[in-house]
Design a protein around this motif. Structure first.
Motif, PDB file in Angstrom:
ATOM      1  N   GLN A 162       0.825  -1.207   0.000  1.00  0.00           N
ATOM      2  CA  GLN A 162       0.000   0.000   0.000  1.00  0.00           C
ATOM      3  C   GLN A 162       0.865   1.267   0.000  1.00  0.00           C
ATOM      4  N   ALA A 163       1.963   1.212   0.734  1.00  0.00           N
ATOM      5  CA  ALA A 163       2.878   2.357   0.757  1.00  0.00           C
ATOM      6  C   ALA A 163       3.530   2.559  -0.600  1.00  0.00           C
ATOM      7  N   LEU A 164       3.919   1.481  -1.250  1.00  0.00           N
ATOM      8  CA  LEU A 164       4.562   1.605  -2.556  1.00  0.00           C
ATOM      9  C   LEU A 164       3.577   2.103  -3.607  1.00  0.00           C
ATOM     10  N   ILE A 165       2.333   1.657  -3.543  1.00  0.00           N
ATOM     11  CA  ILE A 165       1.318   2.142  -4.480  1.00  0.00           C
ATOM     12  C   ILE A 165       1.145   3.657  -4.326  1.00  0.00           C
ATOM     13  N   ALA A 166       1.080   4.125  -3.073  1.00  0.00           N
ATOM     14  CA  ALA A 166       0.929   5.558  -2.829  1.00  0.00           C
ATOM     15  C   ALA A 166       2.150   6.334  -3.313  1.00  0.00           C
ATOM     16  N   LEU A 167       3.327   5.742  -3.167  1.00  0.00           N
ATOM     17  CA  LEU A 167       4.550   6.394  -3.617  1.00  0.00           C
ATOM     18  C   LEU A 167       4.599   6.445  -5.149  1.00  0.00           C
ATOM     19  N   ILE A 168       4.130   5.386  -5.782  1.00  0.00           N
ATOM     20  CA  ILE A 168       4.058   5.377  -7.248  1.00  0.00           C
ATOM     21  C   ILE A 168       3.127   6.483  -7.727  1.00  0.00           C
ATOM     22  N   LYS A 169       2.018   6.689  -7.015  1.00  0.00           N
ATOM     23  CA  LYS A 169       1.053   7.714  -7.422  1.00  0.00           C
ATOM     24  C   LYS A 169       1.622   9.131  -7.320  1.00  0.00           C
ATOM     25  N   VAL A 170       2.654   9.319  -6.528  1.00  0.00           N
ATOM     26  CA  VAL A 170       3.331  10.614  -6.499  1.00  0.00           C
ATOM     27  C   VAL A 170       3.970  10.880  -7.861  1.00  0.00           C
ATOM     28  N   ALA A 171       4.522   9.822  -8.458  1.00  0.00           N
ATOM     29  CA  ALA A 171       5.155   9.957  -9.772  1.00  0.00           C
ATOM     30  C   ALA A 171       4.150   9.825 -10.905  1.00  0.00           C
ATOM     31  N   VAL A 172       3.157   8.954 -10.711  1.00  0.00           N
ATOM     32  CA  VAL A 172       2.160   8.694 -11.760  1.00  0.00           C
ATOM     33  C   VAL A 172       0.772   8.822 -11.123  1.00  0.00           C
ATOM     34  N   PRO A 173       0.201  10.019 -11.097  1.00  0.00           N
ATOM     35  CA  PRO A 173      -1.064  10.242 -10.387  1.00  0.00           C
ATOM     36  C   PRO A 173      -2.216   9.358 -10.843  1.00  0.00           C
ATOM     37  N   ASP A 174      -2.253   9.003 -12.129  1.00  0.00           N
ATOM     38  CA  ASP A 174      -3.359   8.188 -12.630  1.00  0.00           C
ATOM     39  C   ASP A 174      -2.998   6.706 -12.710  1.00  0.00           C
ATOM     40  N   SER A 208       2.151  20.597  -7.933  1.00  0.00           N
ATOM     41  CA  SER A 208       1.181  19.497  -7.864  1.00  0.00           C
ATOM     42  C   SER A 208       1.842  18.211  -7.382  1.00  0.00           C
ATOM     43  N   ALA A 209       3.075  17.987  -7.813  1.00  0.00           N
ATOM     44  CA  ALA A 209       3.806  16.804  -7.347  1.00  0.00           C
ATOM     45  C   ALA A 209       4.102  16.922  -5.851  1.00  0.00           C
ATOM     46  N   LEU A 210       4.397  18.130  -5.396  1.00  0.00           N
ATOM     47  CA  LEU A 210       4.664  18.353  -3.975  1.00  0.00           C
ATOM     48  C   LEU A 210       3.413  18.107  -3.138  1.00  0.00           C
TER      49      LEU A 210
END
Length: 353
Positions: free
Chosen positions: A90-102, A153-155
């Motif tokens: 779950q943490a990695l998914i959230a971290l990926i979404k920082v780089a790839v929001p969709d 937006s990334a921040l």
């Protein structure tokens, strides 16, 4: 290695005597032990002479992040079917979404594979594998452009990740440890040039590696975003951190790992600031307005009183003397030199003068 001193004594004292006196039978028995001893000594010397090369990459960055994670539920809670939403996947998914929001979250049927790849990515055994976008060059370039053109937006996304997963502002001071651990790893990674740009400032501008290491103040969320962007764009081979990760897993004692002391080489005082989204700032401002103990309340109250208080018309006193002429008829009349009040009945209405 506790047996090493005894083996050294065997090599230094017994072996020369055996070989010098020419005992083939005895020497043939001892020789394999001596070969093993020499190999063991050579290995130990190499480890002592050559420290493990520290490398910052996606896996080592993710490993350090997880050390600063919020307190998790106990085994009993998980057994009862409850979840804290703070698992590694779950943490990695959230971290990926920082780089790839969709980014599309893996479905339940994909999750078993995703969990395995999360573990291997964390230990730097692969580059993410199936269902992870790290090997997608086009997607990573899009993240790079976003950092350069839409950093705010990334921040915001990184701030949301921090609020959800990391233990910030508590007595445990995990956030402070994380900053120092990342600084130590960055300083020990000699493969990164001192002039390497990392977008670690809150306003989205870049800092060199040297500037970051010498900085006395760091914005927590933008620092994490800058490192995350660096490893995804510049460390496409996550496996470079495998030796680093392995060294962290070595046990120092029965209850302490090598990772627990990581960051201790950073001894200077660092002021850590925290990015606050505008929505949170607005809510804070509203709360301040509702705080009746603030210093500017009397002035505000006075202004409100001025607005709410109706205009009061003061009575006008006529201090001018008024003279009347009276015609008096009849007997037994009395006269006074001064009269204060005269009541005149004028058609049933009393006028006072």
């Amino acid at each position: 290695m506790q047996p090493l001193p005894a083996l050294l004594l065997l090599e230094a004292e017994i072996a020369p005597a055996i070989y010098s006196q020419g005992h083939p039978t005895v020497s043939s028995i001892v020789a394999p032990w001596l070969l093993a001893l020499l190999a063991l000594r050579f290995y130990e010397v190499q480890i002592m002479k050559n420290e493990v090369k520290q490398r910052i990459c996606g896996g080592t960055f993710f490993t350090l992040l997880l050390q600063a994670r919020k307190q998790r539920m106990g085994v009993r809670d998980h057994y009862l079917g409850e979840t804290d939403g703070l698992s590694d996947p779950q943490a990695l998914i959230a971290l990926i979404k920082v780089a790839v929001p969709d980014y599309s979250v893996p479905t339940a049927s994909m999750m078993a594979t995703f969990k395995g790849n999360t573990s291997r990515y964390k230990s730097c055994q692969n580059n993410g594998g199936t269902y992870m976008p790290f090997n997608d060059t086009v997607t990573m370039r899009s993240f790079d452009r976003r950092i350069l053109s839409d950093y705010s937006s990334a921040l915001l996304d990184m701030a949301h990740f921090v609020d959800t997963f990391l233990d910030v502002g508590t007595s445990a001071k995990k956030d402070e440890w994380l900053v120092k651990a990342l600084l130590e790893l960055l300083s020990k990674d000699d493969s990164i040039d001192g002039e390497q740009s990392i977008y670690a400032r809150e306003d989205g501008t870049a800092m060199s590696k040297s500037d970051i290491l010498s900085a006395n103040s760091i914005c927590f969320q933008s620092f994490l975003l800058g490192i995350w962007h660096f490893v995804l764009i510049n460390r496409t081979d996550n496996r470079v951190g495998r030796e680093t990760n392995h060294s962290w897993c070595q046990v120092k004692s029965s209850s302490e790992s090598a990772l627990s002391s990581f960051g201790e080489t950073i001894t200077k005082l660092i002021c850590i600031s925290y990015f606050k989204p505008e929505s949170q700032t607005a809510e804070h401002d509203i709360a301040d307005e509702d705080n009746y103990g603030c210093d500017d309340e009397p002035e505000a109250s006075a202004k409100s009183a001025d607005i709410a208080t109706p205009e009061i018309t003061q009575p006008v006193e006529n201090n001018c003397a008024t003279f009347f002429n009276f015609n008096v008829t009849g007997n037994n009349n009395s006269f006074f030199n001064q009269v204060d009040t005269v009541i005149i009945n004028n058609g049933g209405h009393k006028d006072e003068r």
